[in-house]
Write a protein that holds these residues in place. Structure first.
Motif, short mmCIF file in Angstrom:
data_model
loop_
_atom_site.label_atom_id
_atom_site.label_comp_id
_atom_site.label_asym_id
_atom_site.label_seq_id
_atom_site.Cartn_x
_atom_site.Cartn_y
_atom_site.Cartn_z
N GLU A 35 0.56 -1.35 0.12
CA GLU A 35 -0.54 0.04 -0.32
C GLU A 35 1.32 1.39 -0.43
O GLU A 35 0.73 2.45 -0.88
N VAL A 36 2.22 1.72 0.90
CA VAL A 36 2.38 2.74 1.13
C VAL A 36 3.95 2.96 -0.08
O VAL A 36 3.75 3.78 -0.85
N LEU A 37 3.93 1.62 -1.42
CA LEU A 37 5.10 1.25 -2.41
C LEU A 37 4.28 1.73 -3.53
O LEU A 37 4.23 2.69 -4.05
N GLU A 38 2.52 1.92 -3.08
CA GLU A 38 2.09 1.92 -3.90
C GLU A 38 1.56 3.91 -4.44
O GLU A 38 1.38 4.02 -5.05
N SER A 39 1.37 3.64 -3.62
CA SER A 39 1.17 5.64 -3.12
C SER A 39 2.24 6.51 -3.49
O SER A 39 1.92 7.76 -3.95
N MET A 40 3.89 5.54 -2.98
CA MET A 40 4.82 6.00 -3.99
C MET A 40 4.86 6.20 -4.44
O MET A 40 5.69 7.29 -5.57
N ASN A 41 4.36 5.46 -5.74
CA ASN A 41 4.49 4.86 -6.89
C ASN A 41 3.14 6.02 -7.81
O ASN A 41 3.76 6.57 -8.73
N ASP A 42 2.67 5.78 -6.97
CA ASP A 42 1.32 7.10 -7.90
C ASP A 42 1.99 8.76 -7.52
O ASP A 42 1.71 9.31 -8.42
N PHE A 43 2.75 8.85 -6.50
CA PHE A 43 3.09 10.57 -6.39
C PHE A 43 4.55 10.36 -7.55
O PHE A 43 4.47 11.62 -8.49
N PHE A 44 5.12 9.52 -7.57
CA PHE A 44 6.22 9.63 -8.34
C PHE A 44 5.74 9.53 -10.26
O PHE A 44 6.35 10.77 -10.73
N VAL A 45 5.16 8.46 -10.99
CA VAL A 45 4.59 8.78 -11.26
C VAL A 45 3.57 10.24 -11.95
O VAL A 45 3.52 11.05 -12.72
N GLU A 46 3.24 10.66 -11.10
CA GLU A 46 2.72 11.76 -11.52
C GLU A 46 3.37 13.38 -11.88
O GLU A 46 3.90 14.07 -12.53
N LYS A 47 4.73 12.90 -10.77
CA LYS A 47 5.83 13.41 -11.48
C LYS A 47 6.83 13.71 -12.71
O LYS A 47 7.44 13.90 -12.80
N GLY A 48 5.94 12.43 -13.19
CA GLY A 48 6.30 12.06 -14.76
C GLY A 48 7.59 11.44 -14.76
O GLY A 48 8.02 11.03 -15.79
N PHE A 49 8.08 11.04 -13.11
CA PHE A 49 8.73 9.18 -13.25
C PHE A 49 8.64 8.29 -14.12
O PHE A 49 7.45 7.76 -14.37
N HIS A 50 9.20 7.75 -13.82
CA HIS A 50 8.93 5.61 -13.94
C HIS A 50 9.75 5.01 -13.24
O HIS A 50 9.83 3.83 -13.44
N PRO A 51 8.98 5.11 -12.68
CA PRO A 51 10.02 3.54 -11.18
C PRO A 51 8.48 2.33 -11.44
O PRO A 51 8.34 2.20 -12.26
N SER A 52 8.95 1.29 -10.81
CA SER A 52 8.67 0.15 -11.12
C SER A 52 8.20 -0.66 -10.02
O SER A 52 9.01 -0.65 -8.55
N LEU A 53 7.08 -1.14 -9.99
CA LEU A 53 7.07 -1.60 -8.74
C LEU A 53 6.17 -3.28 -8.92
O LEU A 53 5.69 -3.68 -9.41
N PHE A 54 7.34 -4.29 -7.86
CA PHE A 54 7.20 -5.47 -8.19
C PHE A 54 7.54 -6.43 -6.44
O PHE A 54 7.67 -4.95 -6.23
N LEU A 55 6.64 -7.68 -7.03
CA LEU A 55 6.73 -8.74 -5.68
C LEU A 55 8.29 -9.16 -6.20
O LEU A 55 8.45 -9.91 -7.09
N ARG A 56 9.11 -8.80 -4.91
CA ARG A 56 10.77 -9.82 -4.75
C ARG A 56 10.30 -11.54 -4.16
O ARG A 56 9.25 -11.47 -3.02
N LYS A 57 10.00 -12.71 -5.34
CA LYS A 57 9.64 -13.50 -4.87
C LYS A 57 10.59 -14.45 -3.62
O LYS A 57 11.58 -13.75 -3.31
N LYS A 58 9.85 -15.50 -2.96
CA LYS A 58 11.23 -15.75 -1.15
C LYS A 58 11.71 -16.48 -2.47
O LYS A 58 11.36 -17.25 -2.87
N SER A 59 13.11 -16.73 -2.00
CA SER A 59 13.62 -17.87 -2.57
C SER A 59 14.85 -18.01 -0.95
O SER A 59 15.55 -16.58 -0.74
N GLY A 60 15.43 -19.20 -1.46
CA GLY A 60 16.92 -19.28 -0.93
C GLY A 60 17.02 -18.97 0.29
O GLY A 60 15.91 -19.39 1.07
N ILE A 61 17.76 -18.34 1.47
CA ILE A 61 17.21 -18.43 2.53
C ILE A 61 16.34 -16.53 3.20
O ILE A 61 16.35 -16.21 4.34
N ARG A 62 16.20 -15.90 1.51
CA ARG A 62 15.29 -15.12 2.38
C ARG A 62 14.20 -15.83 2.59
O ARG A 62 13.57 -16.37 2.50
N GLY A 63 13.60 -14.87 3.53
CA GLY A 63 12.35 -15.66 4.67
C GLY A 63 11.05 -15.09 3.67
O GLY A 63 9.95 -16.26 4.30
N ALA A 64 10.80 -14.14 3.34
CA ALA A 64 9.27 -13.77 3.31
C ALA A 64 9.29 -13.26 1.69
O ALA A 64 10.38 -12.38 1.57
#
Length: 136
Positions: A35-64
């Motif tokens: 939710e917070v990242l989506e708000s930040m993403n919208d803020f940046f897009v309104e300013k004409g930026f090109h952010p990328s929002l994605f899900l980094r899936k759990k893998s190996g030693i990463r817990g979540a």
């Protein structure tokens, strides 16, 4: 949620990464919820930026799995840093590191003025587009 540069500066201090990876600078923010990242993403897009929002899936030693908001365009990173640096407490050194890297590694602009007549002439002579590009 109303987003502004003050919030982004504080969020970056706590949850952000600013640095140079590989060939250039990056700013990343990570959260388990988006939710917070989506708000930040919208803020940046309104300013004409090109952010990328994605899900980094759990893998190996990463817990979540976590959501990542990432920026990699030089001009956008410079603008973000210039807006958050005066408000930053924790990431001041990283901001200055990236700004110095940007000064030390200027863009390589193609300053050659290309005329369409030159391209057409080479193509009419039987050159391929690749050959014309190499010649010009």
């Amino acid at each position: 949620m109303e987003m502004n540069w003050d919030y982004i500066a504080g969020f970056t201090d706590g949850e952000g990464y600013i640095g140079v990876i590989g060939r250039g600078p990056r700013i990343n923010w990570g959260q388990k919820t988006k939710e917070v990242l989506e708000s930040m993403n919208d803020f940046f897009v309104e300013k004409g930026f090109h952010p990328s929002l994605f899900l980094r899936k759990k893998s190996g030693i990463r817990g979540a799995s976590i959501y990542i908001l990432a920026m990699g365009r030089r001009d956008e990173i410079e603008e973000v840093i210039n807006n958050i640096l005066p408000k930053s407490i924790v990431k001041v050194d990283q901001c200055n590191l990236v700004l110095n890297w940007l000064k030390d590694h200027p863009r390589k602009w193609n300053t050659y003025e290309l005329k369409s007549e030159s391209i057409i002439e080479l193509l009419e002579q039987g050159h391929t587009q690749k050959e014309a590009a190499r010649i010009l």
